[in-house]
Structures are given as structure tokens and as C-alpha cells.
Design an enzyme around this catalytic site. Structure first.
Site, PDB file in Angstrom:
ATOM      1  N   CYS A 131      52.716  31.247  40.719  1.00  0.00           N
ATOM      2  CA  CYS A 131      52.056  30.847  39.751  1.00  0.00           C
ATOM      3  C   CYS A 131      52.742  30.664  37.968  1.00  0.00           C
ATOM      4  O   CYS A 131      53.619  31.937  38.101  1.00  0.00           O
ATOM      5  CB  CYS A 131      50.684  32.076  39.425  1.00  0.00           C
ATOM      6  SG  CYS A 131      50.407  31.649  37.687  1.00  0.00           S
ATOM      7  N   CYS A 135      52.094  37.632  34.288  1.00  0.00           N
ATOM      8  CA  CYS A 135      51.784  38.999  34.404  1.00  0.00           C
ATOM      9  C   CYS A 135      52.301  39.563  35.199  1.00  0.00           C
ATOM     10  O   CYS A 135      52.679  39.999  35.924  1.00  0.00           O
ATOM     11  CB  CYS A 135      49.935  38.566  34.974  1.00  0.00           C
ATOM     12  SG  CYS A 135      49.494  37.367  33.850  1.00  0.00           S
ATOM     13  N   CYS A 161      34.236  35.514  47.274  1.00  0.00           N
ATOM     14  CA  CYS A 161      35.130  34.621  46.226  1.00  0.00           C
ATOM     15  C   CYS A 161      36.271  33.720  46.277  1.00  0.00           C
ATOM     16  O   CYS A 161      36.853  34.487  46.543  1.00  0.00           O
ATOM     17  CB  CYS A 161      35.745  36.110  45.657  1.00  0.00           C
ATOM     18  SG  CYS A 161      34.395  37.561  44.802  1.00  0.00           S
ATOM     19  N   CYS A 214      32.038  32.865  44.001  1.00  0.00           N
ATOM     20  CA  CYS A 214      32.483  33.172  42.806  1.00  0.00           C
ATOM     21  C   CYS A 214      33.923  32.568  42.690  1.00  0.00           C
ATOM     22  O   CYS A 214      34.185  32.512  43.809  1.00  0.00           O
ATOM     23  CB  CYS A 214      32.803  34.741  42.466  1.00  0.00           C
ATOM     24  SG  CYS A 214      33.450  35.396  40.738  1.00  0.00           S
ATOM     25  N   CYS A 249      31.909  37.537  35.419  1.00  0.00           N
ATOM     26  CA  CYS A 249      32.075  38.799  36.323  1.00  0.00           C
ATOM     27  C   CYS A 249      34.373  39.014  35.561  1.00  0.00           C
ATOM     28  O   CYS A 249      34.605  38.209  35.596  1.00  0.00           O
ATOM     29  CB  CYS A 249      32.381  38.340  37.342  1.00  0.00           C
ATOM     30  SG  CYS A 249      33.861  39.775  38.253  1.00  0.00           S
ATOM     31  N   ARG A 296      31.822  47.097  40.953  1.00  0.00           N
ATOM     32  CA  ARG A 296      33.064  47.160  41.756  1.00  0.00           C
ATOM     33  C   ARG A 296      33.976  48.168  41.815  1.00  0.00           C
ATOM     34  O   ARG A 296      35.244  47.797  40.837  1.00  0.00           O
ATOM     35  CB  ARG A 296      33.405  45.867  42.169  1.00  0.00           C
ATOM     36  CG  ARG A 296      33.692  45.544  43.498  1.00  0.00           C
ATOM     37  CD  ARG A 296      33.804  43.835  44.174  1.00  0.00           C
ATOM     38  NE  ARG A 296      32.498  43.307  43.422  1.00  0.00           N
ATOM     39  CZ  ARG A 296      32.561  41.942  42.335  1.00  0.00           C
ATOM     40  NH1 ARG A 296      34.133  41.698  41.766  1.00  0.00           N
ATOM     41  NH2 ARG A 296      31.277  41.888  41.705  1.00  0.00           N
TER      42      ARG A 296
END
Length: 332
Positions: A71, A75, A115, A147, A207, A277
Site C-alpha cells: 500500500c 496510515c 469481506c 462486502c 459500511c 460490530r
């Protein structure tokens, strides 16, 4: 100044949530700053709301890390980011057969939602083709909701995912708008909101959730809940930072278990009807109090997360059974 609230008032907050009213900032802060002795009555109030909308059902979700460690984002919480030195697996997008095998594993774990998560700022056309191909086959052959979590989307990409049969798209806000620049600089809070709006416009269920424990204030936690209520996110994963050595936030402390339970109660009271969740980091932050989270949340991830281990699946199933709750079967 610490806000004081009595046991009776927690039930009043539940009634307010059930009536459709939103908690005030003062009320939200009173939840987060409640004495630890008030946690059980507070959870009882949260459970009143949770039971109204979801009874004693628990929805299970399973993640597959479809693309790992490559990536370009920075972050601070993520072991897959370009600034991380954490030793994680690095691979390009998994092939269709592997994604299909993951879907079968999700069914074996009694998960109703599968997911597909890929690290990156956004999908390339080739990556989107691969995901779309896999999703079409899963939808045609398996009783699963899908998802996708692929980063920032273009309009046409959102349209293609919706057409392929993706039910839900995940794009977490992660933290407050004010705190966002301290967590990442390679994209903005507003870009995340824009992607969620594209998702909604294409008919997919939005979501979006948060990560607690990244230097935010109590006021900002309440503001995160307000933001998700305003966005009308259908599913809200509440993550608690699992500080990974080698990431900028690797030295951060854990969220105390009792504070984590207060956070979950807060989100239930501010977003009463939404799928809430207990997500990443629940095992290392809630620890022995994990079971209590189900009085506020109605959903869990089962199995491992992206680069961190989850609780054994059989232990999650047992926890649900021991509480007298039951796993909700997938209803397409």
C-alpha cells in the site's frame, strides 16, 4: 469537570434512542466518562436498544486479506502502509480460486457476510476485473452477502461492483475529521466521505466505522458517532487499536476494557438501529470482557483480521452460545 448520571438515567437514554432522538454531546460524554461501577447498568440500557432491533441474534462476518503489504498510503495504524516496517506478507490481488475458497471458509464459519479487503489507495481496472469476476461466481453459487473494501472508488467502479452483486462497501472514517491529519496525509477525511456517498448512490449498503485509541478526545469519539449517524452507515465496525510494532502508532497503549465497553454502548445509543460490530482489536483490548460487548453490538468478525490474529472461531461460537444468543443465518 466529570459529568454525573444515575442508573435510572441510563434507561432514559435508551428510551431517547428508541424514540429517534439523538443524544446530546453532554449525554454522550456522560456515557464515556461514567464510573466503571456504572458499566453494567449502561450495558443494560444499550441492550434494551440492541434487543429492540436485533433480538439476541449475532451476525458473523469473515475477512480475507485479498492484497497485502503493497500500500502506498501512510496510515499510522496500518502494518501494510508504506511507512510501516512491520514484517507482513506482501502479495498482489489473490486469484479467483483463492477468493472462492475464502467464501467457502466463510460459510464453514457460519459467517453471513464475506469481506474482500485489498490494501491500496484504490483499485486498478485489472484488480476490479478480478474482484468482479469472483463476486459474480460467489453470488451465483453460494448463500453469502459480499462486502468489498478496496479503497477510494471512482463513480464507474462503484457502479461495476454494484452490478456484480456486491451488497456492501466498507470505507471506514477511522477517526474524527479534526484528528485525521495526524493519522494519514495521503488522502483526506472528505475523500472517504465522498466514496461512501458514491456507494450509496449505486445502491450498495454503506459500511463505515472507526478505530478507537489513536489519540482522539472523548468529544471526538462522540463526533465520530454523530458523523456515522449523519452518513446513515448501515454497518459500523468499531475497531480498537491493536498497536503493531513497526507502525507509527506501534507504541500506543491499549484502550482499557471498561472504556471500550462504554464506547460500544455510546455507539449503540447514537446509532440505535445499525449493525454494530466489535471488530479489530477486540481480543487485545476487551480481553476477558469480550462477551459483554454483545450486549451492545450485534455483529462480530470471526477468524483473523488483515495482518493480526483473531480469536479461535470455535471460541466465538461458544461465547455466543454461552450468552444465550444465536448466530443469525444469512438471508439474501
Amino acid at each position: 469537570m466529570k459529568l454525573e448520571i444515575t442508573n435510572t438515567d441510563w434507561s432514559l437514554l435508551a428510551d431517547k434512542a428508541l424514540s429517534g432522538e439523538c443524544l446530546s454531546m453532554e449525554e454522550g460524554l456522560s456515557v464515556l466518562r461514567a464510573d466503571d461501577d456504572e458499566v453494567l447498568p449502561l450495558l443494560q440500557a444499550a441492550f434494551k436498544v440492541r434487543k429492540h432491533y436485533y433480538g439476541k441474534k449475532v451476525k458473523l462476518n469473515m475477512i480475507i486479506n485479498a492484497k497485502s503489504g503493497l500500500c502506498p498510503e501512510d496510515c499510522g495504524y496500518c502494518s501494510q502502509s508504506i511507512v510501516s516496517t512491520a514484517p507482513v506478507a506482501k502479495y498482489t490481488l489473490l486469484d479467483k480460486d483463492t477468493l472462492l475458497a475464502g467464501a467457502r471458509e466463510a460459510i464453514a464459519r457460519q459467517a453471513g457476510t464475506y469481506c474482500i479487503v485489498a490494501a491500496g489507495k484504490g483499485p486498478t481496472d485489472r484488480e476490479l476485473d478480478q474482484v468482479v469476476d469472483a463476486v459474480k461466481e460467489i453470488r451465483a453459487t453460494m448463500p453469502l452477502k459480499i462486502c468489498a473494501c478496496l479503497g477510494i472508488l471512482k463513480e464507474e467502479q462503484a457502479g461495476r461492483l454494484a452490478e456484480a452483486g456486491v451488497h456492501r462497501y466498507n470505507h471506514n472514517l477511522n477517526t474524527s475529521k479534526e484528528n485525521y491529519p495526524s493519522i494519514t496525509t495521503t488522502h483526506t477525511y472528505d475523500q472517504r466521505v465522498e466514496t461512501l456517498e458514491k456507494v450509496k448512490s449505486r445502491g450498495m449498503s454503506p459500511c463505515s466505522g472507526v478505530i478507537i485509541g489513536m489519540g482522539e478526545t472523548d468529544e471526538e469519539i462522540v463526533e465520530m458517532a454523530y458523523a456515522l449517524r449523519e452518513l446513515d452507515a448501515d454497518s459500523i465496525p468499531i475497531n480498537f487499536l491493536n498497536a503493531i510494532p513497526g507502525t507509527p502508532l506501534g507504541g500506543a497503549g491499549r484502550t482499557p476494557a471498561m472504556k471500550a465497553l462504554k464506547v460500544l454502548a455510546l455507539f449503540r445509543l447514537i446509532c440505535p438501529s445499525k449493525e454494530l460490530r466489535a471488530a479489530g482489536g477486540r481480543e487485545v483490548n476487551l480481553r476477558s470482557l469480550q462477551a459483554l460487548s454483545l450486549y451492545a453490538v450485534n455483529s462480530l468478525f470471526v477468524g483473523d483480521y488483515l495482518t493480526t490474529d483473531g480469536q479461535d472461531v470455535s471460541s466465538d461460537h461458544q461465547m455466543i452460545e454461552d450468552l444465550g444468543f444465536e448466530i443469525e443465518q444469512c438471508a439474501l
